[in-house]
Design an enzyme around this catalytic site. Structure first.
Site, PDB file in Angstrom:
ATOM      1  N   GLU A 124       0.873  -1.176   0.000  1.00 12.39           N
ATOM      2  CA  GLU A 124       0.000   0.000   0.000  1.00 12.39           C
ATOM      3  C   GLU A 124       0.911   1.227   0.000  1.00 12.39           C
ATOM      4  OE1 GLU A 124      -3.126  -0.157  -0.498  1.00 12.39           O
ATOM      5  OE2 GLU A 124      -3.306  -2.331  -0.258  1.00 12.39           O
ATOM      6  N   HIS A 126      -6.884   2.802   1.081  1.00  6.92           N
ATOM      7  CA  HIS A 126      -6.132   1.819   1.871  1.00  6.92           C
ATOM      8  C   HIS A 126      -6.466   1.868   3.358  1.00  6.92           C
ATOM      9  CE1 HIS A 126      -3.779   5.367   2.783  1.00  6.92           C
ATOM     10  NE2 HIS A 126      -3.306   5.443   1.541  1.00  6.92           N
ATOM     11  N   HIS A 145      -7.641  -4.147  -0.217  1.00  4.08           N
ATOM     12  CA  HIS A 145      -6.915  -2.888  -0.065  1.00  4.08           C
ATOM     13  C   HIS A 145      -6.249  -2.768   1.309  1.00  4.08           C
ATOM     14  CE1 HIS A 145      -7.813  -1.293  -3.961  1.00  4.08           C
ATOM     15  NE2 HIS A 145      -9.093  -1.504  -3.788  1.00  4.08           N
ATOM     16  N   ASP A 173      -4.878  -8.275   0.498  1.00  2.00           N
ATOM     17  CA  ASP A 173      -4.704  -8.431  -0.946  1.00  2.00           C
ATOM     18  C   ASP A 173      -3.736  -9.562  -1.266  1.00  2.00           C
ATOM     19  OD1 ASP A 173      -6.434  -6.409  -1.358  1.00  2.00           O
ATOM     20  OD2 ASP A 173      -4.997  -4.967  -2.153  1.00  2.00           O
TER      21      ASP A 173
END
Length: 715
Positions: free
Chosen positions: A531, A580, A670, A675
């Protein structure tokens, strides 16, 4: 017994012959009816002279009909019947043989098709036999390794199924239980455990059931370390028991069994008890001596200056002695905590378990309205639950209380747990008696008191009344535990990042070339995701979180995960936070990328990297090579491109779209680790689709991804 012949061809022949005779008779009757008298007379004379010849013709005709029927039967019906019987025999008995081809062209084709299935079944059975033999050998080898490993363990280990039946134990466990006694007469040499025997014949069922309930709660919350421990008495001995789950993802309960690690702490407990007794004796003796000294000083007819000097020396000695006494009490308390281990537990879980225990034991109604979900406790939950249920039972038995309330709120440095009821007033003397009496619950008396349980926690127990509301309560002060970090990042599905960056995903390194010929099924993969503060690494955007998991032997090892927030040392744009879910305060004080990236590099060592839209993540890592000294030379596979290889006609290859096609549940989207886990599950589902296209090795997968239409369009 001689088999009976098939008479159906004969019956058919007789039936046809009868039809022929009936037809001839009908012809004769019609002729006799339609002819003139003179013609009929001539016909009869001709029949009389040629009758035998006509009879022979009729018999010959009947024989020909029978022969024809028999030939047709044997060429059509009989082969079909035999084929059906042989096929049924093959299916029912497992006989491995090919059928004999007979009959017409259609039957030939059908027989050949069945024989083809027979050959396929033979190959499948041979493959199954080989796999079973291989698995059997592997299981035997693993059993031998496990037996050798367990035999060398100094700890006593017992493995049980879900019902508590012993599946395996090591020599240390056998020796441990040989030394225990379950009866006053002593069973020192008796075998208390054995394969197939119930462990509940040795260990307290309620304590073990309570530990398993804690484990299930932790598994349900997704905790990686789902263990529990307790101390129990076995005969005259004390055992410390640690319980670990044997997980079963196919079971609704989540457990197929459990592993027990046991330690005999009897001597340790006795030493601690002796130490506590010694310190208590020291305290009492010291206080008595100090009192005598004080009395001596007060009664001695000394002058003022002498008395002051003596008193000062006495006070100095008293202070030193008090300090030593406090140190001794602290050491004794530490031993007590070692004997009765405390565990972190969510307050709501504890009170929910207490409510069930009270309702089961007393039939009371329990109110859980005022429970602060932010409170985590550091408690020995089994003893605490027994104490709470015991107090509730005595309220019901002695004062007729039928409803209680459990309330939990944070206090100053401690948690406040109230067991509250309406009505009946209790005297202070009664309360003190209940604290000191051995705990009684369900007709059983335990060896500890409520005050013992309070002492284990280093807390306190008080009694309070509220004359206005006519309520009373037992108020416990219990130690707090730090709440575990919970992910609060939202699952936002919008705003996927672009799929093009200038990192050369297909560059070849010595490491990647050395793995190109390895089958994908034999490789270890690190599936990761990042992220970031934005989408432009070359323009100053930074990594704010890295998450990764491993794939070994076709399984996602969720417990072998890497998840770390990173301080980007630059602002996080407010526009990216909804994507995120990482707010600026969450990364404040976290390690920087020069610390996190080497740790992730070590985690991913000797594995193949896998990511979705890997060029994006790899570009961020590449730009940090100079500042961190870390270079990722591993080969990289991209699920975005592999999806384009197996499903070129699909419009979207976003992670959400692929997961939906593959039936992968998207959880924690996210977030870096969320993920990564979704990408890992997608990657595992892509492997058989690649194999169906003949793509089985790492080199083939990399080459296919490089040739994909999406690669040509995007890279």
């Amino acid at each position: 017994m001689k088999p009976r012949p098939d008479r159906r061809p004969l019956l058919v022949s007789v039936a046809l012959s009868a039809l022929v005779l009936a037809w001839l008779a009908l012809v004769v009757a019609l002729l006799d009816y339609s002819l003139d008298e003179s013609v009929r007379q001539a016909w009869l004379e001709a029949w009389a002279s040629r009758g035998p010849l006509l009879a022979l013709l009729v018999v010959g005709l009947l024989i020909a009909v029978s022969a024809l029927v028999n030939w047709v039967w044997r060429r059509t019906v009989a082969p079909v019947r035999r084929l059906a019987e042989w096929t049924r025999a093959l299916a029912d008995t497992g006989v491995d043989r090919e059928l004999q081809v007979e009959g017409g062209p259609d039957l030939h084709a059908l027989t050949e098709a069945i024989n083809h299935l027979v050959v396929q079944r033979r190959q499948v059975l041979q493959d199954m036999d080989a796999r079973v033999a291989e698995a059997t050998a592997g299981v035997a080898q693993e059993k031998a390794r496990l037996a050798a490993l367990m035999s060398e363990l100094s700890h006593s280990v017992v493995v049980c199924n879900r019902d508590g039946r012993v599946l395996l134990y090591n020599p240390s466990a056998r020796e441990l239980f040989r030394g225990l006694s379950l009866a006053p007469g002593g069973l020192g040499g008796a075998e208390l455990i054995g394969l197939g025997r119930s462990v509940y014949g040795v260990l307290d069922r309620q304590s073990l059931a309570h530990a398993l309930e804690l484990i299930r709660q932790r598994l349900a919350r997704g905790q990686a370390q789902a263990k529990a421990q307790f101390v129990t008495a076995v005969g005259s001995q004390m055992l410390r028991v640690q319980v670990a789950p044997v997980r079963d993802t196919t079971s609704a309960e989540g457990l197929s069994g459990f592993v027990l690690m046991l330690e005999n702490v009897t001597q340790q407990v006795e030493r601690e008890a002796a130490r506590e007794h010694a310190w208590q004796s020291l305290v009492e003796t010291s206080r008595a001596t100090l009192a005598q000294m004080q009395a001596l000083v007060d009664s001695t007819d000394w002058q003022g200056a002498q008395r002051d000097a003596a008193r000062a020396r006495l006070q100095e000695a008293q202070a030193m002695l008090n300090h030593r006494v406090r140190m001794g009490e602290h050491e004794a308390g530490w031993g007590l905590h070692q004997r009765w281990p405390l565990e972190d537990m969510w307050g709501r879980d504890l009170l929910a378990a207490a409510a069930r225990r009270i309702e089961d034991a007393t039939g009371m109604r329990v109110d859980l309205a005022a429970v602060d979900d932010a409170v985590w406790l550091h408690v020995e939950s089994y003893g605490l639950l027994q104490a709470l249920a015991s107090l509730a039972e005595r309220l019901g038995d002695e004062f007729g209380v039928r409803q209680v309330a459990l309330r939990l709120q944070p206090g100053e440095g401690q948690a406040i747990l109230d067991l509250e009821w309406v009505g009946a007033a209790i005297s202070t003397e009664t309360v003190m008696g209940w604290e000191l009496d051995p705990i009684r619950l369900g007709g059983q008396t335990l060896g500890t008191s409520v005050r013992d349980v309070v002492a284990r926690h280093g807390g306190s127990l008080g009694f309070e009344r509220n004359r206005v509301t006519q309520t009373a309560c037992f108020r416990w002060h219990l130690p707090l535990a730090a709440a575990p970090v919970q992910s609060s990042t939202p699952m936002v599905l919008a705003g996927s990042r672009p799929e093009f960056y200038d990192f050369d995903l297909f560059q070849s390194t010595p490491l990647s070339r050395s793995l190109d010929d390895h089958p994908l099924s034999e490789l270890v993969f690190t599936v990761f995701d990042t992220e970031t503060t934005g989408l432009n690494p070359s323009q100053g955007d930074e990594i704010i979180q890295i998450g990764a998991t491993r794939i070994v032997n076709g399984k996602v090892l969720r417990h072998e995960s890497f998840e770390q927030l990173v301080d980007p040392q630059r602002p996080i744009p407010a526009s990216t936070v909804p994507i995120h879910g990482i707010e600026p305060h969450m990364v404040h004080g976290q390690p920087t990328i020069d610390v996190v990236l080497p740790a992730f590099h070590a985690f991913a060592r000797d594995t193949v990297l896998v990511a979705h839209n890997a060029a994006f993540d790899m570009r961020f890592l590449q730009l940090k090579e100079d500042s961190t000294g870390v270079v990722f030379e591993q080969p990289v596979l991209d699920t975005l491109l592999l999806s384009a290889v197996v499903h070129p006609a699909q419009e979207s290859h976003r992670l959400e779209a692929i997961a939906e096609r593959m039936g992968v549940t998207v959880v924690g989207r996210h977030t870096a680790l969320g993920d990564a886990i979704v990408t890992a599950e997608v990657f595992l589902r892509l492997l058989p689709l690649l194999a169906a296209q003949g793509i089985t090795t790492l080199g083939q997968a990399r080459a296919a991804a490089e040739r994909s239409y999406l690669s040509r369009l995007r890279y």
